[in-house]
Enzyme design. Structure first.
Site, PDB file in Angstrom:
ATOM      1  N   SER A 136       0.854  -1.186   0.000  1.00  0.00           N
ATOM      2  CA  SER A 136       0.000   0.000   0.000  1.00  0.00           C
ATOM      3  C   SER A 136       0.891   1.237   0.000  1.00  0.00           C
ATOM      4  O   SER A 136       1.733   1.397   0.876  1.00  0.00           O
ATOM      5  CB  SER A 136      -0.877  -0.044   1.254  1.00  0.00           C
ATOM      6  N   LYS A 162      -1.080  -0.807  -4.436  1.00  0.00           N
ATOM      7  CA  LYS A 162      -2.308  -0.087  -4.055  1.00  0.00           C
ATOM      8  C   LYS A 162      -1.949   1.362  -3.810  1.00  0.00           C
ATOM      9  O   LYS A 162      -1.036   1.652  -3.032  1.00  0.00           O
ATOM     10  CB  LYS A 162      -2.885  -0.737  -2.798  1.00  0.00           C
ATOM     11  N   LEU A 163      -2.627   2.253  -4.515  1.00  0.00           N
ATOM     12  CA  LEU A 163      -2.376   3.687  -4.354  1.00  0.00           C
ATOM     13  C   LEU A 163      -3.455   4.300  -3.486  1.00  0.00           C
ATOM     14  O   LEU A 163      -4.648   4.101  -3.722  1.00  0.00           O
ATOM     15  CB  LEU A 163      -2.397   4.395  -5.714  1.00  0.00           C
ATOM     16  N   LYS A 164      -3.037   5.069  -2.511  1.00  0.00           N
ATOM     17  CA  LYS A 164      -3.990   5.830  -1.720  1.00  0.00           C
ATOM     18  C   LYS A 164      -4.424   7.033  -2.554  1.00  0.00           C
ATOM     19  O   LYS A 164      -3.574   7.687  -3.181  1.00  0.00           O
ATOM     20  CB  LYS A 164      -3.332   6.305  -0.430  1.00  0.00           C
ATOM     21  N   ASP A 190      -7.260   3.025  -3.019  1.00  0.00           N
ATOM     22  CA  ASP A 190      -7.977   3.040  -1.733  1.00  0.00           C
ATOM     23  C   ASP A 190      -8.230   4.486  -1.339  1.00  0.00           C
ATOM     24  O   ASP A 190      -7.290   5.263  -1.180  1.00  0.00           O
ATOM     25  CB  ASP A 190      -7.130   2.336  -0.655  1.00  0.00           C
ATOM     26  N   ASN A 192     -10.144   5.420   1.419  1.00  0.00           N
ATOM     27  CA  ASN A 192     -10.441   5.583   2.846  1.00  0.00           C
ATOM     28  C   ASN A 192     -11.610   6.544   3.075  1.00  0.00           C
ATOM     29  O   ASN A 192     -11.519   7.499   3.864  1.00  0.00           O
ATOM     30  CB  ASN A 192      -9.203   6.032   3.639  1.00  0.00           C
ATOM     31  N   GLU A 215     -11.171   0.642  -3.407  1.00  0.00           N
ATOM     32  CA  GLU A 215     -11.460   0.274  -2.024  1.00  0.00           C
ATOM     33  C   GLU A 215     -12.076   1.456  -1.268  1.00  0.00           C
ATOM     34  O   GLU A 215     -11.546   2.568  -1.309  1.00  0.00           O
ATOM     35  CB  GLU A 215     -10.127  -0.147  -1.380  1.00  0.00           C
ATOM     36  N   ASP A 240     -13.815  -1.912   2.787  1.00  0.00           N
ATOM     37  CA  ASP A 240     -12.896  -2.104   3.908  1.00  0.00           C
ATOM     38  C   ASP A 240     -13.613  -1.612   5.172  1.00  0.00           C
ATOM     39  O   ASP A 240     -14.300  -2.403   5.859  1.00  0.00           O
ATOM     40  CB  ASP A 240     -11.593  -1.317   3.617  1.00  0.00           C
ATOM     41  N   LYS A 264     -10.032  -7.549   7.379  1.00  0.00           N
ATOM     42  CA  LYS A 264      -9.065  -7.210   8.426  1.00  0.00           C
ATOM     43  C   LYS A 264      -9.619  -7.757   9.734  1.00  0.00           C
ATOM     44  O   LYS A 264     -10.699  -7.323  10.166  1.00  0.00           O
ATOM     45  CB  LYS A 264      -8.922  -5.696   8.549  1.00  0.00           C
ATOM     46  N   GLY A 292      -4.193  -4.613   5.868  1.00  0.00           N
ATOM     47  CA  GLY A 292      -3.136  -4.402   6.859  1.00  0.00           C
ATOM     48  C   GLY A 292      -3.394  -3.139   7.637  1.00  0.00           C
ATOM     49  O   GLY A 292      -4.092  -2.224   7.170  1.00  0.00           O
TER      50      GLY A 292
HETATM   51  O1  SMG Z   1      -0.425  -2.517   6.779  1.00  0.00           O
HETATM   52  O2  SMG Z   1       0.409  -2.185   4.806  1.00  0.00           O
HETATM   53  C1  SMG Z   1      -0.339  -1.892   5.719  1.00  0.00           C
HETATM   54  C2  SMG Z   1      -1.236  -0.696   5.539  1.00  0.00           C
HETATM   55  C3  SMG Z   1      -2.261  -0.963   4.501  1.00  0.00           C
HETATM   56  O3  SMG Z   1      -3.323   0.865   3.469  1.00  0.00           O
HETATM   57  C4  SMG Z   1      -3.287   0.135   4.425  1.00  0.00           C
HETATM   58  N1  SMG Z   1      -4.142   0.232   5.452  1.00  0.00           N
HETATM   59  O4  SMG Z   1      -7.351   1.502   4.658  1.00  0.00           O
HETATM   60  O5  SMG Z   1      -6.417  -0.298   4.100  1.00  0.00           O
HETATM   61  C5  SMG Z   1      -6.382   0.762   4.704  1.00  0.00           C
HETATM   62  C6  SMG Z   1      -5.186   1.213   5.495  1.00  0.00           C
HETATM   63  C7  SMG Z   1      -5.558   1.455   6.925  1.00  0.00           C
HETATM   64  C8  SMG Z   1      -4.446   1.918   7.789  1.00  0.00           C
HETATM   65  S1  SMG Z   1      -3.875   3.458   7.355  1.00  0.00           S
HETATM   66  C9  SMG Z   1      -2.952   4.057   8.615  1.00  0.00           C
HETATM   67 MG    MG Z   2      -8.417   0.424   3.141  1.00  0.00          MG
END
Ligand code: SMG
Ligand code: MG
Length: 370
Positions: A136, A162-164, A190, A192, A215, A240, A264, A292
């Site tokens: 990520s 995976k790109l935020k 993703d 969020n 996501e 998620d 998760k 994660g």
């Molecule tokens: O554990 O590699 C990891 C982080 C993966 O992007 C990740 N997690 O929304 O999926 C998600 C985020 C939540 C935690 S962001 C601090």
């Molecule tokens: Mg996520």
């Protein structure tokens, strides 16, 4: 089955720095505020790691709150012969607090499985000995910086990126990564929960990039909004944050809010609930992958056991220790051919290296069972 009777529970707080800041649509993480629970029995012990962040931005839980709930409401439920299963049944009386319950459940599972000499993977029904890993990638200051970070991870061997994304940082970064690394790269995004259903037409512009999935584009509570969005775009919607339990997962699938689920264990209240969601998705032919929460080796080991179940057909955010930390609290998990090994020893199969963990520790408190 060999038993170990619980005598006390240690609550440990620690802090670990991340190798680089991790920026998402809700904030920037530079370190993890850690909460570990260690179940101490007369024959064995078990470890659990809390996935809640320092602040309630990813979800409503936050780590200091988790500690309080564990102390005040969950530990009093334990008896010397408690198991993860008996605990989860009692803990139904506490609403919500999924990450909090999952922490204690994980420690209980590790404790009882160690005593029984069974690995968590075997216990959950793992069918793979190695797990394919994605990574990520946080929001970067520029497109050039993003391409550089992605190149580094691809050189490491990660098989999926995976790109935020967030409003104002979505189409262009995805376009740039696609252009630079080609059509074969497994790529997903993703958000969020940073968009609203009014953004459906904008998000549909991502369709041209052939993403594996998008996501959690909309808020956690807006499960129904995801139905509308799923109809408005070709890219598969994956949930998620919204998927907080088996029941929510079933409902979301029933109404067509998503076609993929990120599982998760912390977010759904533990490994047992995660396994139920996995089974549901296998029944429905819905692909799942393991998310994660920037876990250290304790949480990562347990996640790998889960990610080895047969329904986990998409690469997870189960990256190597070095992706997160200069020095993990366990023997580091390393990437080989884009995969991590699933631990095979009893319980979660790893223990913290106490000399390292003690150095990161801020406080420990031993709570004897009443
Ligand atoms: O554990 O590699 C990891 C982080 C993966 O992007 C990740 N997690 O929304 O999926 C998600 C985020 C939540 C935690 S962001 C601090
Ligand atoms: Mg996520």
């Amino acid at each position: 089955m060999t038993r170990s009777h619980i005598e006390a529970v240690e609550i440990r707080r620690a802090r670990i720095e991340l190798v680089s800041p991790f920026r998402t649509s809700f904030g920037t993480q530079t370190h993890r505020d850690l909460l570990y629970v260690r179940v101490i029995g007369d024959a064995e012990e078990g470890w659990g790691e809390c996935v809640a962040m320092s602040e309630p931005h990813y979800s409503s839980e936050w780590v200091d709150g988790c500690e309080e709930v564990i102390r005040r409401f969950l530990l009093p439920m334990l008896a010397p012969d408690s198991t993860a299963e008996s605990f989860i049944a009692s803990a139904r009386s506490v609403r919500g607090n999924a990450m909090t319950k999952a922490t204690l459940e994980a420690a209980l599972l590790d404790h009882q499985l160690r005593a029984a000499g069974v690995s968590l993977g075997t216990y959950l029904g793992a069918s793979q000995s190695r797990v394919v890993s994605g990574v990520s990638v946080g929001i970067q200051p520029s497109i050039d910086a993003l391409l550089c970070v992605v190149r580094g991870y691809l050189d490491d061997g990660y098989v999926r990126i995976k790109l935020k994304i967030e409003p104002g940082h979505d189409i262009e970064p995805v376009r740039a990564v696609r252009r630079e690394f080609g059509d074969h790269l497994m790529l997903q995004v993703d958000a969020n929960a940073a968009y609203s259903v009014d953004d459906a037409a904008h998000l549909a512009r991502l369709d041209e990039f052939d993403l594996l999935l998008i996501e959690q584009p909309l808020p956690e509570e807006d499960v129904v909004g995801h139905v509308e969005l799923s109809r408005a775009m070709r890219t598969p919607v994956c949930l998620d944050e919204s998927i907080t339990s088996f029941e929510v997962a079933r409902g979301a699938l029933d109404i067509g809010a998503c076609s993929i689920i990120n599982i998760k264990p912390g977010r759904v209240g533990g490994y047992l609930e995660a396994q139920r969601i996995h089974d549901l998705c296998v029944d429905r032919g819905v692909p799942v992958w393991c998310g994660g929460m920037l876990e250290t080796g304790i949480g990562r080991a347990a996640n790998l056991a889960l990610a080895a179940l047969p329904g986990f057909t998409l690469p997870g955010d189960t990256s190597a220790s070095a992706r997160y930390f200069h020095r993990d609290v366990t023997t580091p998990f390393e990437l080989r051919d884009g995969r991590l090994d699933v631990p095979t020893g009893p319980g979660i199969g790893v223990r913290p290296i106490m000399a390292i963990l003690d150095e990161m520790t801020i406080s420990t408190d031993l709570v004897p069972l009443r």
